[in-house]
Design a protein around this motif. Structure first.
Motif, short mmCIF file in Angstrom:
data_model
loop_
_atom_site.label_atom_id
_atom_site.label_comp_id
_atom_site.label_asym_id
_atom_site.label_seq_id
_atom_site.Cartn_x
_atom_site.Cartn_y
_atom_site.Cartn_z
N UNK A 116 13.76 4.56 -5.95
CA UNK A 116 14.22 5.05 -7.26
C UNK A 116 13.16 5.92 -7.92
N UNK A 117 11.93 5.42 -7.90
CA UNK A 117 10.81 6.13 -8.54
C UNK A 117 10.59 7.50 -7.90
N UNK A 118 10.57 7.53 -6.57
CA UNK A 118 10.36 8.79 -5.87
C UNK A 118 11.50 9.76 -6.14
N UNK A 119 12.72 9.27 -6.17
CA UNK A 119 13.89 10.12 -6.44
C UNK A 119 13.80 10.75 -7.83
N UNK B 273 2.63 -1.17 4.15
CA UNK B 273 3.75 -0.45 3.52
C UNK B 273 3.52 -0.30 2.02
N UNK B 274 3.01 -1.35 1.39
CA UNK B 274 2.72 -1.28 -0.05
C UNK B 274 1.66 -0.22 -0.33
N UNK B 275 0.62 -0.17 0.51
CA UNK B 275 -0.43 0.84 0.36
C UNK B 275 0.14 2.24 0.52
N UNK B 276 1.03 2.41 1.50
CA UNK B 276 1.65 3.71 1.73
C UNK B 276 2.49 4.14 0.53
N UNK B 277 3.24 3.19 -0.05
CA UNK B 277 4.07 3.50 -1.22
C UNK B 277 3.22 3.94 -2.41
N UNK B 278 2.14 3.22 -2.65
CA UNK B 278 1.27 3.58 -3.78
C UNK B 278 0.57 4.92 -3.53
N UNK C 259 -3.55 -0.25 -8.54
CA UNK C 259 -2.33 -1.07 -8.43
C UNK C 259 -2.31 -1.81 -7.10
N UNK C 260 -2.70 -1.12 -6.02
CA UNK C 260 -2.71 -1.77 -4.71
C UNK C 260 -3.77 -2.87 -4.64
#
Length: 426
Positions: A300-303, A351-356, A367-368
């Motif tokens: 959602x955030x990226x969109x 995956x969390x690191x990649x998202x941040x 945040x990470x």
């Protein structure tokens, strides 16, 4: 089974058919029927209570409060847990009359009394509520009460969760404010067609003339629920040509959208469709959804970030409004739902690191680091509680063996157990 009142056993037709099937039947009265149902309820309640007692893990709760058309307030308490057979279970524990005032203190007292009634106040992990301010107050009071019993994980940092679907509803409603005129025309068009049987028949004639499927039907939305607005726009888009044809054949129809407005509706529908799919994931009841939260909200955030740079002024304005609301809740989202992604073997910590990195543009963001720190802290607490439980069980077993004449050195064992407890407490 059929939501009949207790007095249905006095209905003449019911009594006649019973006597026809068995002339010697002993017919019961409504008080007997009521008593039998209450006995069944008590039996089922005891069964569920035993199931909750036998649950090896912690229990997650969901609660909601609303007012009926007759202004009576009701509170519903639902529990989710993994039973001893590793099967996901869901049970509605209480559907309870809630008299006013519906303030935080009253809600906290009612919830705590229900938890004590079921004997699960020391086995809770989280409580999911909507974003009402009274709920925030009630959660703070509940956490304080549960902390006195040492019954919450990590001092209650992960106890309060917010309805994800409700947050998305608030975010999208904020974006729909600026496009309400376009949506309003579609809403009025559907109201016009469905308002009278003559208009409905004329619309169906247009549909048949254009060789379209009449069974799909038009959907009327509930303005406060964006997902119903999305479904309304989807149905209207399918019958776009029928509406245009109706405008030509019915002089009283004045709400038809222009070709430019239809293009806007198409863009809005395509944009909202992404959020609708995510909401459907959250609404599922047949499988756990906590591990799907972070990836969905990240999408959602990226969109939204992508659409604030859109060349389309309309989408850019809507995305900007939604992003302002989204970032308010993004900064307050529960870390436990991010940790749920980490323990999902398909994603893990990378995956969390990649998202941040995608959001903030650098590896090892604050945040990470925060997520990683909380992950280790909750792991340490579980290890500590596990060690404490094992030590207590060993001590109880030793006492039992000594009473049976095993002859172990109890004093030495108690000293060892005491030192273990001191280490764990420190």
């Amino acid at each position: 089974m059929h939501d009949l009142p207790f007095q249905f056993v006095k209905y003449e037709g019911i009594r006649t058919i019973f006597q026809y099937l068995h002339p010697d039947i002993q017919l019961v009265y409504r008080n007997t029927a009521k008593s039998d149902v209450l006995k069944m309820h008590l039996k089922e309640k005891c069964r569920i209570k035993c199931m909750l007692d036998a649950t090896p893990g912690r229990i997650c709760l969901t609660s909601d409060l609303w007012t009926s058309a007759t202004t009576d307030g009701y509170i519903c308490l639902t529990c989710h847990f993994i039973d001893k057979e590793w099967i996901l279970q869901k049970r509605v524990l209480n559907f309870y009359y809630m008299p006013p005032p519906h303030i935080g203190i009253a809600l906290a007292e009612k919830l705590y009394s229900l938890l004590c009634e079921w004997g699960i106040e020391t086995k809770l992990f989280s409580l999911t509520l909507d974003n009402a301010s009274a709920n925030d107050v009630s959660v703070d009071m509940l956490v304080t009460q549960l902390q006195l019993k040492g019954a919450v994980v990590c001092d209650g940092d992960y106890f309060h969760l917010r309805y994800c679907a409700h947050i998305i509803n608030l975010v999208i409603q904020n974006g729909l404010k600026d496009i309400d005129n376009v949506v309003h025309k579609i809403r009025e068009s559907i109201k016009y067609v469905r308002g009278l049987q003559v208009r409905k028949q004329k619309f169906l004639e247009c549909v048949k003339l254009l060789s379209m499927d009449s069974k799909r039907g038009l959907r009327q939305d509930v303005p406060i629920r964006w997902n119903s607005t999305y479904l309304m726009l989807e149905s209207a888009l399918y019958y776009r040509r029928a509406f245009c044809h109706l405008e030509l054949s019915d002089s009283n129809y004045k709400s038809c959208s222009s070709s430019h407005e239809w293009e806007k509706i198409e863009k809005i529908s395509r944009f909202l469709g992404l959020f609708y799919d995510i909401t459907c994931i959250f609404w599922s009841t047949k499988y756990p959804t906590s591990n799907l939260y972070f990836s969905s909200v990240f999408f959602c955030y990226v969109t939204l970030k992508e659409n604030i740079e859109s060349e389309d002024d309309y989408l850019r304005t809507m995305a900007n409004q939604m992003l302002k609301k989204f970032e308010k809740y993004w900064s307050e989202f529960s870390l436990i739902l991010t940790i749920a992604v980490v323990v999902d073997p398909r994603y893990k910590l990378q995956f969390v690191d990649w998202c941040y990195r995608k959001i903030y543009g650098a590896s090892g963001s604050s945040e990470f680091i925060r997520v990683k720190s909380k992950l280790f802290s909750i792991f340490k607490e579980y290890v500590q509680k596990r060690s404490l439980t094992s030590s207590t069980h060993s001590l109880d077993k030793e006492k039992s063996n000594t009473s049976c004449g095993v002859g172990e050195d109890v004093i030495s064992f108690r000293k060892t157990a005491s030192s273990i407890l001191k280490v764990n407490n420190s």
